[in-house]
Design a protein around this motif. Sequence first.
Motif, PDB file in Angstrom:
ATOM      1  N   GLN A  48      -7.039   0.746  -1.175  1.00  0.00           N
ATOM      2  CA  GLN A  48      -7.580  -0.314  -0.770  1.00  0.00           C
ATOM      3  C   GLN A  48      -8.545  -0.484   0.290  1.00  0.00           C
ATOM      4  O   GLN A  48      -9.601  -1.539   0.104  1.00  0.00           O
TER       5      GLN A  48
ATOM      6  N   ASP B  24      -5.289  -1.615  -5.702  1.00  0.00           N
ATOM      7  CA  ASP B  24      -4.477  -1.933  -3.843  1.00  0.00           C
ATOM      8  C   ASP B  24      -5.310  -3.202  -3.600  1.00  0.00           C
ATOM      9  O   ASP B  24      -6.446  -2.801  -3.770  1.00  0.00           O
ATOM     10  N   GLU B  25      -4.864  -3.825  -3.764  1.00  0.00           N
ATOM     11  CA  GLU B  25      -6.021  -5.586  -3.435  1.00  0.00           C
ATOM     12  C   GLU B  25      -7.353  -5.143  -3.467  1.00  0.00           C
ATOM     13  O   GLU B  25      -7.980  -4.631  -2.586  1.00  0.00           O
TER      14      GLU B  25
ATOM     15  N   SER C 214       1.392  -1.382  -0.265  1.00  0.00           N
ATOM     16  CA  SER C 214       0.326  -0.259  -0.416  1.00  0.00           C
ATOM     17  C   SER C 214       0.988   1.771  -0.119  1.00  0.00           C
ATOM     18  O   SER C 214       0.148   2.050  -0.697  1.00  0.00           O
TER      19      SER C 214
HETATM   20 MG   LIG Z   1      -2.105  -2.562   2.107  1.00  0.00          MG
END
Ligand SMILES: [Mg+2]
Length: 311
Positions: free
Chosen positions: A88, A159-160, A50
């Motif tokens: 995220q 992000d994810e 991140s």
């Molecule tokens: Mg992360």
Amino acid sequence: MRAEEVKCPAVWIGGVEKSYGRVTALSGLDLAIFPGETVALLGPNGAGKSTTIDLLLGLSRPDAGEVRVLGEAPAEMVAAGRVGGMLQTGQLIRHLRVRELVSMVASLYPRPRPVDEVLELTATASIAGRDTTKLSGGQTQRVRLALGLVGDPDLLVLDEPTAALDVEGRRELWAVLRAVSSSGTTVLFATHYLEEADEHADRVVLLAAGRVVADGTPNEVRGVVGGRRIRANLPGVDSDELAGLAGVAAVERRGDAVVLSCTGSDAALRLLLARYPTACDIEVTAARLEEAFVELTGAGAGAAGDPGARR
Ligand SMILES: [Mg+2]
Ligand SMILES: Nc1ncnc2c1ncn2[C@@H]1O[C@H](COP(=O)(O)OP(=O)(O)O)[C@@H](O)[C@H]1O
């Protein structure tokens, strides 16, 4: 290597250091990503994924080193719509219709992609009239993706993106992302799922403790971290010789013992026994991803890999 020597990479990160107080998040991170690649930034929690993505989206600055996207400063490229992102966590503005929200964000960019095209691409056209508070998890992620794409970016940074989704939601999001990457957009996504990196990336960059510990095709990286390990007592045999066995990706000697990281442990084991009948105390274990991360960081790094040593 300096940035000028490479023909405008989509992402250029050179020698980046980033700390939060006493916590070192990135420790000498180097990464170049080229136009058209789909790259997974893979690593366990706390690896620095991140932090890296925040730097690429111009949300923070490195303490040292250089970060360029499309050859320029990240914040400028984000404002110009040439880099799109999905963080995220984050919520949609409440009580707007999906189309209103996408149109509103489109109006912030100099050369937005037509809203209908973006809704179509992200499989959100059928929910365009729905209130943003009435969406499933998967629909919400696809709308967030639509917001990342509406500036018509050359580079998409995620992000994810699937972390909170069920199987169906994941499948739908990946279908959209595949379409995005096959249209030529460079995609960088962070994930802690090896399977996801394996299935959806053409290159995997493995991050641990704020630095790159492996970088290659999914096959190459899986061979290092995800395969099985054979440990055997085998004094006096050259590591290079063992590394040449079919199915062996890497060899580490620990005194009289050798540890073979395998892509094909069955083949490697048969060859090992056939060629070295004195091998004994043999163990075959599945290399777990988290274990491998720790091992790779500790092994490749020395003091530079220990975040604590760089404070
Ligand atoms: Mg992360
Ligand atoms: N705002 C912050 N304040 C303090 N520490 C942070 C902050 N953000 C991240 N960290 C720390 O930096 C390291 C890297 O975090 P992060 O980049 O979020 O990793 P990842 O996304 O791979 O899980 C971790 O040790 C994390 O605890």
